[in-house]
Design an enzyme around this catalytic site. Structure first.
Site, PDB file in Angstrom:
ATOM      1  N   SER A 195       5.971   3.761   1.709  1.00 36.97           N
ATOM      2  CA  SER A 195       7.495   4.169   1.585  1.00 36.97           C
ATOM      3  C   SER A 195       6.847   5.393   1.226  1.00 36.97           C
ATOM      4  O   SER A 195       7.988   5.936   0.925  1.00 36.97           O
ATOM      5  CB  SER A 195       8.244   3.119   0.558  1.00 36.97           C
ATOM      6  OG  SER A 195       7.669   2.725  -0.663  1.00 36.97           O
TER       7      SER A 195
ATOM      8  N   LEU B 167       0.846  -1.158  -0.096  1.00 39.13           N
ATOM      9  CA  LEU B 167      -0.132  -0.132  -0.005  1.00 39.13           C
ATOM     10  C   LEU B 167       1.096   0.882   0.036  1.00 39.13           C
ATOM     11  O   LEU B 167       0.564   2.444  -0.173  1.00 39.13           O
ATOM     12  CB  LEU B 167      -0.920   0.124   1.498  1.00 39.13           C
ATOM     13  CG  LEU B 167      -2.124  -1.335   1.011  1.00 39.13           C
ATOM     14  CD1 LEU B 167      -2.787  -1.048   2.198  1.00 39.13           C
ATOM     15  CD2 LEU B 167      -2.613  -1.385  -0.259  1.00 39.13           C
TER      16      LEU B 167
ATOM     17  N   ASP C 199       3.537   5.174  -7.845  1.00 44.15           N
ATOM     18  CA  ASP C 199       3.769   5.697  -5.697  1.00 44.15           C
ATOM     19  C   ASP C 199       3.309   7.097  -5.707  1.00 44.15           C
ATOM     20  O   ASP C 199       2.831   7.655  -4.814  1.00 44.15           O
ATOM     21  CB  ASP C 199       4.194   4.850  -4.509  1.00 44.15           C
ATOM     22  CG  ASP C 199       4.311   2.838  -5.700  1.00 44.15           C
ATOM     23  OD1 ASP C 199       2.849   2.730  -6.667  1.00 44.15           O
ATOM     24  OD2 ASP C 199       5.056   2.255  -5.128  1.00 44.15           O
TER      25      ASP C 199
ATOM     26  N   TYR D 209      10.245 -10.239 -10.451  1.00 44.27           N
ATOM     27  CA  TYR D 209      10.501  -8.848 -10.906  1.00 44.27           C
ATOM     28  C   TYR D 209      10.739  -8.110 -11.772  1.00 44.27           C
ATOM     29  O   TYR D 209      10.629  -7.869 -13.090  1.00 44.27           O
ATOM     30  CB  TYR D 209       9.595  -8.060  -9.425  1.00 44.27           C
ATOM     31  CG  TYR D 209       9.428  -6.552 -10.126  1.00 44.27           C
ATOM     32  CD1 TYR D 209       8.656  -5.528 -10.284  1.00 44.27           C
ATOM     33  CD2 TYR D 209      11.426  -5.538 -10.212  1.00 44.27           C
ATOM     34  CE1 TYR D 209       8.533  -4.907 -10.834  1.00 44.27           C
ATOM     35  CE2 TYR D 209      10.779  -4.733 -10.820  1.00 44.27           C
ATOM     36  CZ  TYR D 209       9.614  -3.627 -11.084  1.00 44.27           C
ATOM     37  OH  TYR D 209       9.577  -2.585 -11.450  1.00 44.27           O
TER      38      TYR D 209
HETATM   39  P1  ADP Z   1       5.506  -0.887   0.919  1.00 44.63           P
HETATM   40  O1  ADP Z   1       5.740   0.605   0.483  1.00 44.63           O
HETATM   41  O2  ADP Z   1       4.765  -1.683   0.104  1.00 44.63           O
HETATM   42  O3  ADP Z   1       4.721  -0.287   2.533  1.00 44.63           O
HETATM   43  P2  ADP Z   1       8.145  -1.013   1.243  1.00 44.63           P
HETATM   44  O4  ADP Z   1       8.698  -2.219   1.433  1.00 44.63           O
HETATM   45  O5  ADP Z   1       8.133  -0.210   0.187  1.00 44.63           O
HETATM   46  O6  ADP Z   1       6.861  -1.677   1.470  1.00 44.63           O
HETATM   47  O7  ADP Z   1       8.936  -0.061   2.309  1.00 44.63           O
HETATM   48  C1  ADP Z   1       8.093  -0.585   3.553  1.00 44.63           C
HETATM   49  C2  ADP Z   1       9.757   0.281   4.431  1.00 44.63           C
HETATM   50  O8  ADP Z   1       9.626   1.756   4.244  1.00 44.63           O
HETATM   51  C3  ADP Z   1       9.201  -0.249   5.556  1.00 44.63           C
HETATM   52  O9  ADP Z   1       9.831  -1.676   6.469  1.00 44.63           O
HETATM   53  C4  ADP Z   1      10.325   1.284   6.079  1.00 44.63           C
HETATM   54  O10 ADP Z   1      11.740   0.812   5.893  1.00 44.63           O
HETATM   55  C5  ADP Z   1      10.120   2.266   5.717  1.00 44.63           C
HETATM   56  N1  ADP Z   1       8.699   3.091   5.971  1.00 44.63           N
HETATM   57  C6  ADP Z   1       8.005   2.776   5.683  1.00 44.63           C
HETATM   58  N2  ADP Z   1       6.571   3.879   6.064  1.00 44.63           N
HETATM   59  C7  ADP Z   1       7.622   3.712   7.426  1.00 44.63           C
HETATM   60  C8  ADP Z   1       7.879   4.780   8.576  1.00 44.63           C
HETATM   61  N3  ADP Z   1       6.431   5.263   9.615  1.00 44.63           N
HETATM   62  N4  ADP Z   1       8.500   4.736   9.837  1.00 44.63           N
HETATM   63  C9  ADP Z   1       9.948   3.772   9.492  1.00 44.63           C
HETATM   64  N5  ADP Z   1       9.557   3.570   8.900  1.00 44.63           N
HETATM   65  C10 ADP Z   1       8.543   3.143   7.370  1.00 44.63           C
HETATM   66 MG    MG Z   2       7.097   0.822  -1.556  1.00 41.05          MG
END
Ligand code: ADP
Ligand code: MG
Length: 390
Positions: free
Chosen positions: A133, A130, A177, A229
């Site tokens: 990131s 979702l 995104d 991917y």
């Molecule tokens: P997605 O974008 O689908 O949620 P990703 O693997 O691209 O999955 O991104 C997730 C990563 O982004 C987490 O593992 C963390 O490192 C970082 N992240 C996202 N939101 C936060 C947050 N609010 N606080 C800290 N890290 C975050």
């Molecule tokens: Mg992501």
């Protein structure tokens, strides 16, 4: 007080505890789901995400000493402290690489920013497809933009956020995104042409139409994902070369039979091409239905998209297939996996009255199959990034 206002106040209060002074403001950026247009972005095609009500909030204050201090309620460990002058990519920087990468990208692009203290809270599920990131990056970008009076346009902030993720964090993501997080508006999906980055807000007020959008987070992430991917991407490039086009986007759906005939001796690439070309067409169909005020008509388009991702692009998995099959059988208007695949989330479109029974059917089917219980929540097309306070 709305939920968002409440969490803005809370976020500001925690910032004050962390850093000993009030923030200059609180900014928000949402997670997103892609309504339709999957694996089209690296083929210069169309996508149509919408912003979730789930957001990442950034409370921030400027600093004059060139330090960047980062804290998040979603991260283990305390505050990360970095010097703007020696931001550089390090392979195991962890979560702080996302906001640090945004500061780096802004400076690389020649924008003059000073230091800042930032504190993040988020209701976007992490790693569920979702786009937590992009929410984190865009919240950071908007906060820094505002703190330093840059006034950059939203699409520019999205590009800088993508640059941060590609070149600083090291994830080869497309532009969808970050554009969704930066540019969406409430009650609309965002029709984005990933070739020239033009976008248009397409009316999709699902609640007003008596519809519910359910996000089904399967909470699984199959290992296969990353290599698969890269393989799909390479296969699409092979297909474009074989067909003599710059990108698969350039194959009109009317010429698909001819294109497929040319690829007869490479069935893997042929199937990838079939997905991409029909998927771009499905985005255009969905846009036409929404523009004409026929939101229910996108249901079958979503389900056809799932079939194509499952059978031609081969990026689904048992949990996602089960979610779609069960939702359709229980009376949904349409359903599909959303995001890259091999886990993550599915999206279900239902009449309001069917939301409960469909949710129940999903829970019970997952239990019977012995899968991890899914997290199911309603989504309404929400607003993109914005300043919340003061
Ligand atoms: P997605 O974008 O689908 O949620 P990703 O693997 O691209 O999955 O991104 C997730 C990563 O982004 C987490 O593992 C963390 O490192 C970082 N992240 C996202 N939101 C936060 C947050 N609010 N606080 C800290 N890290 C975050
Ligand atoms: Mg992501």
């Amino acid at each position: 007080m709305t939920d968002t206002a409440h969490s803005a106040a809370h976020t500001a209060a925690v910032f004050r505890q962390e850093y000993g002074a009030a923030p200059a403001g609180v900014w928000a950026a949402p997670g997103r789901v892609n309504l339709i247009g999957e694996h089209t972005d690296y083929n210069a095609g169309f996508v149509m995400p919408l912003a979730l009500p789930h957001t990442t909030l950034a409370a921030a204050a400027p600093r004059t000493d060139g330090l960047l201090r980062l804290t998040s309620d979603g991260a283990l460990g305390g505050t990360v402290e970095l010097r703007l002058d020696d931001l550089r990519r390090t392979p195991d920087a962890g979560w702080a690489a996302y906001p640090a990468g945004v500061a780096w990208a802004l400076r690389e692009a020649g924008h003059r920013i000073g230091g800042a203290d930032l504190y993040f809270t988020s209701t976007v599920p992490l790693g569920a497809g979702l786009s937590s990131s992009a929410a984190l990056e865009v919240a950071t970008a908007l906060a820094l933009d505002d703190l330093h009076g840059l006034g950059l346009p939203r699409p520019e902030l999205a590009l800088l956020a993508q640059r941060a993720e590609n070149a600083f964090v090291g994830v080869p993501c497309g532009i969808m995104d970050q554009t969704a997080a930066a540019c969406c508006t409430a009650g609309h999906a965002l029709f984005l042409d990933t070739r020239d980055l033009t976008h248009r807000h397409v009316p999709f007020d699902s609640a007003a139409a008596g519809l519910r959008l359910l996000v089904v987070d399967t909470r699984v992430r199959h290992q296969l994902g990353d290599g698969a991917y890269a393989e799909r991407r390479a296969g699409c490039e092979r297909g474009a070369r074989a067909l003599g086009v710059r990108a698969l986007r350039d194959v009109p759906v009317a010429l698909l039979p001819e294109a497929l005939a040319k690829l007869a001796d490479d069935p893997v690439v042929r199937d990838l091409v079939r997905h991409v070309v029909t998927e771009n067409d499905r985005v255009e169909q969905a846009v036409a239905h929404l523009d004409a005020g026929r939101p229910r008509a996108i249901g079958p388009v979503l389900t056809a998209g799932h079939t194509s991702l499952r059978d031609d692009f081969k990026v689904s998995c048992p949990e996602l297939d089960l979610a779609v099959e069960v939702a359709d059988a229980a009376g949904a208007l349409g359903a599909r996996m959303t995001g890259g695949g091999f886990g993550g989330s599915a999206l279900v479109l239902v009449e309001e009255a069917a939301a409960e029974p469909v949710t129940e059917a999903l829970r019970s089917a997952f239990a019977t199959a012995g899968h991890t219980p899914p997290r199911i929540f309603p989504a309404v097309p929400g607003a993109g990034a914005r300043r919340l306070t003061p």
